[in-house]
Design an enzyme around this catalytic site. Structure first.
Site, PDB file in Angstrom:
ATOM      1  N   ILE A  18       0.185  65.354-100.274  1.00 42.24           N
ATOM      2  CA  ILE A  18      -0.033  66.707 -99.743  1.00 42.24           C
ATOM      3  C   ILE A  18      -0.779  67.602-100.721  1.00 42.24           C
ATOM      4  CG2 ILE A  18       1.893  66.685 -98.130  1.00 42.24           C
ATOM      5  CD1 ILE A  18       3.617  68.067-100.195  1.00 42.24           C
ATOM      6  N   GLY A  19      -1.118  67.076-101.898  1.00 38.82           N
ATOM      7  CA  GLY A  19      -1.875  67.866-102.867  1.00 38.82           C
ATOM      8  C   GLY A  19      -2.352  66.988-103.999  1.00 38.82           C
ATOM      9  N   ARG A  20      -3.405  67.457-104.678  1.00 43.14           N
ATOM     10  CA  ARG A  20      -3.956  66.671-105.786  1.00 43.14           C
ATOM     11  C   ARG A  20      -4.537  67.620-106.825  1.00 43.14           C
ATOM     12  NH1 ARG A  20      -5.855  61.477-106.965  1.00 43.14           N
ATOM     13  NH2 ARG A  20      -4.948  60.735-105.004  1.00 43.14           N
ATOM     14  N   ARG A  22      -5.983  67.792-111.299  1.00 43.68           N
ATOM     15  CA  ARG A  22      -6.829  67.058-112.239  1.00 43.68           C
ATOM     16  C   ARG A  22      -6.191  65.750-112.674  1.00 43.68           C
ATOM     17  NH1 ARG A  22      -8.684  69.194-117.624  1.00 43.68           N
ATOM     18  NH2 ARG A  22      -6.678  70.260-117.600  1.00 43.68           N
ATOM     19  N   PHE A  23      -4.880  65.765-112.941  1.00 48.65           N
ATOM     20  CA  PHE A  23      -4.244  64.594-113.530  1.00 48.65           C
ATOM     21  C   PHE A  23      -3.080  64.049-112.705  1.00 48.65           C
ATOM     22  CE2 PHE A  23      -5.888  66.987-117.272  1.00 48.65           C
ATOM     23  CZ  PHE A  23      -6.855  66.077-117.650  1.00 48.65           C
ATOM     24  N   THR A  25      -0.805  63.960-108.583  1.00 50.81           N
ATOM     25  CA  THR A  25      -0.749  64.129-107.131  1.00 50.81           C
ATOM     26  C   THR A  25       0.605  64.722-106.743  1.00 50.81           C
ATOM     27  OG1 THR A  25       0.116  61.886-106.838  1.00 50.81           O
ATOM     28  CG2 THR A  25      -2.269  62.166-106.697  1.00 50.81           C
ATOM     29  N   ASP A 142       0.360  80.485-116.268  1.00 52.16           N
ATOM     30  CA  ASP A 142      -0.737  80.130-115.360  1.00 52.16           C
ATOM     31  C   ASP A 142      -0.484  80.723-113.979  1.00 52.16           C
ATOM     32  OD1 ASP A 142      -3.205  79.062-114.683  1.00 52.16           O
ATOM     33  OD2 ASP A 142      -2.412  77.061-114.252  1.00 52.16           O
TER      34      ASP A 142
END
Length: 284
Positions: A18-20, A22-23, A25, A142
Site C-alpha cells: 500500500i506504499g513504497r 526510498r528504502f 515498503t 520530519d
C-alpha cells in the site's frame, strides 16, 4: 526468508503493498490470531549501509523511539501506534496502525486552500501529536503532509518516525535531517537544535493548508535551503486575501527564526485561532 520476516509471518498474514519509499515498503497485514488489520513497514538495511550510515542508525533506532512516543498510555491519540517490531541483520519490520483514509499531502493537493475551521481542526490534532511526542522527549524531525495520515474515522495520525530522535535527557540534537521545504533554519545552518524544529515544520504545513503553496521554495534543494535560512515569511494577497489576521499571527509565531520566541507545540494548542476555529477537533 530472514529470521525477522519469518517471525513476522508467524504472527501476521501479509497482504498487498500500500506504499513504497526510498528504502522500504508498506504492506497491509492481519493478525493471525484475531484477523485485525494493520500495516507493516519493512525497511531493508543493505541499501542504507551503502548510502549513509546515519540513515541505517535511524532505521535501527526507529522502533525504540516510535514505541517511546506511542506506547500505552499513548502520549496523544493522534500518533500512529507501533504494535510490534521484528528486526534482523537484513531488515526492520514495524507493525503499525492501518490508516486507510490517505494522507494530508493528498488532501492538500486535491483541495487546498482549506477553509480555516478545517485547517485549524487539523492543526490542533497535529499540534497535539507533537506535544505528546515532546512530553515523551521525542522530536519527530520530519513533519510534512506525507507523514500525516487519517484512520478509518478520519482522525489525524502523525506517523513515520524514521528520522525521529530522543532528547529526553536534555541533549541538543544535530544533523541535517528532514525534507527541504519543511526543515527549520537552525537545522540547515548546521547548529544544534531542539524539538521546536517540529513546530517550524508544522507551520509550513499550516501555510500549505491555507494557501496551497509553500512559504520557502526554490528550483533545487540548495535554493530552498537558502530561502529557509532567509526566513522571509510573506503572505501574497492572491493566496491569502481571505485568510484571517489570527491565522497569519499563528504562522508568524510558528515560522519564527528566533527559536526562543517560536511557539512550543503546547502553545500552538492554546493560540486563539486554534481555540476558536479548531475547537471541534478531537484532541487528546
Amino acid at each position: 526468508m530472514s529470521a525477522g520476516e519469518e517471525a513476522l509471518r508467524s504472527q501476521y498474514v501479509i497482504g498487498d503493498e500500500i506504499g513504497r519509499g526510498r528504502f522500504g515498503t508498506v504492506r497491509r497485514c492481519f493478525s493471525a490470531a484475531t484477523g485485525e488489520p494493520f500495516a507493516v513497514k519493512s525497511t531493508a538495511k543493505a541499501p542504507l549501509r551503502e548510502s549513509d550510515p546515519l540513515d541505517l542508525a535511524l532505521a535501527e533506532q526507529e522502533p525504540k523511539v516510535h514505541l517511546l512516543a506511542s506506547a500505552s498510555p499513548p502520549a496523544s491519540a493522534h500518533l500512529v501506534a507501533l504494535h510490534a517490531a521484528f528486526e534482523d541483520a537484513d531488515a526492520v519490520h514495524l507493525v503499525l496502525d492501518l490508516c486507510p483514509g490517505g494522507d494530508l499531502f493528498s488532501l492538500v493537493s486535491a483541495r487546498a486552500p482549506l477553509p480555516e475551521p478545517e485547517a485549524a481542526g487539523l492543526m490542533a490534532q497535529l499540534a497535539d501529536a507533537l506535544a505528546g511526542c515532546h512530553r515523551r522527549g521525542v522530536a519527530h524531525r520530519d513533519v510534512k503532509p506525507d507523514n500525516v495520515f487519517f484512520d478509518a474515522a478520519g482522525v489525524l495520525k502523525l506517523g513515520d518516525f524514521g528520522s525521529a530522535e530522543w532528547f529526553g535527557d536534555g541533549r541538543a540534537m544535530a544533523g541535517l535531517v528532514g525534507t527541504p521545504y519543511y526543515v527549520a533554519p537552525e537545522v540547515v545552518a548546521g547548529r544544534e537544535y531542539n524539538e521546536k524544529v517540529d513546530v517550524w515544520s508544522a507551520g509550513v504545513v499550516l501555510y500549505m493548508m491555507l494557501s496551497g503553496t509553500v512559504p520557502f521554495y526554490g528550483a533545487s534543494a540548495g535554493e530552498i535551503f537558502e530561502a529557509v535560512l532567509r526566513g522571509n515569511l510573506r503572505f501574497p494577497p492572491r493566496a491569502f486575501a481571505n485568510v484571517s489576521p489570527e491565522a497569519k499571527d499563528l504562522m508568524r509565531r510558528m515560522l519564527c527564526k528566533d527559536v526562543s520566541r517560536r511557539l512550543s507545540a503546547e502553545q500552538v494548542l492554546r493560540h486563539p485561532w486554534i481555540v476558536t476555529r479548531g475547537g471541534s477537533a478531537a484532541v487528546g
